[in-house]
Design an enzyme around this catalytic site. Sequence first.
Site, mmCIF file in Angstrom:
data_model
loop_
_atom_site.group_PDB
_atom_site.id
_atom_site.type_symbol
_atom_site.label_atom_id
_atom_site.label_comp_id
_atom_site.label_asym_id
_atom_site.label_seq_id
_atom_site.Cartn_x
_atom_site.Cartn_y
_atom_site.Cartn_z
ATOM 1 N N CYS A 7 0.613 -1.139 -0.150
ATOM 2 C CA CYS A 7 0.279 -0.029 -0.124
ATOM 3 C C CYS A 7 1.018 0.908 0.160
ATOM 4 O O CYS A 7 1.469 1.565 -0.973
ATOM 5 C CB CYS A 7 -1.466 -0.503 1.312
ATOM 6 S SG CYS A 7 0.014 0.403 2.412
ATOM 7 N N SER A 8 0.675 2.291 0.391
ATOM 8 C CA SER A 8 1.411 3.495 0.610
ATOM 9 C C SER A 8 2.549 3.599 1.319
ATOM 10 O O SER A 8 3.719 3.692 1.158
ATOM 11 C CB SER A 8 0.688 4.711 1.201
ATOM 12 O OG SER A 8 -0.522 4.923 0.492
#
Length: 165
Positions: free
Chosen positions: A96-97
């Site tokens: 993800c981030s």
Amino acid sequence: MKIFTLLITLLYITTASGQNSLEDLLKKYNTHSIPYISVSELQKIKDTVLVLDAREKKEYQISHLQDAIHVGYIDFKIDSVLKQNIPKDSTIVVYCSLGIRSEDVSEKLKKAGYTKVYNLYGGIFEWKNQNYSVINPKNEVTEEVHAYSKEWSIWLHKGIKTYTN
């Protein structure tokens, strides 16, 4: 004087985020139930593993790791993965981030019987920070990375920070 200003800025950023390092941040939000893989380790094996993007579609559409499959986070359904008949012993890397949402998705994969699931340490931010390329929906290399929020964007040091509603 410039060094003093830089030090004050860095002090403010780490104080404002409440975290001194990415490791501290991940310790705060993750349970470490899924082993991490570093960006350099993934770079070496990326052509032999399944890479899943656990960010929202709007983030993925700005940029993503090449060949990554979008699975999302809020609307993630394990059935969408199971329908693809991916062998349970396949090596899967989820990102993800930063590596927080991807741990949640990874836990669902593990619960469904996948045995070789890894969480990308630092996510797409660390990938970009280490000078690895990301691509846009046209399969072109881009400098843009969805920065998720102003608060989390402090962890993205390279590339062009992009935000969407």
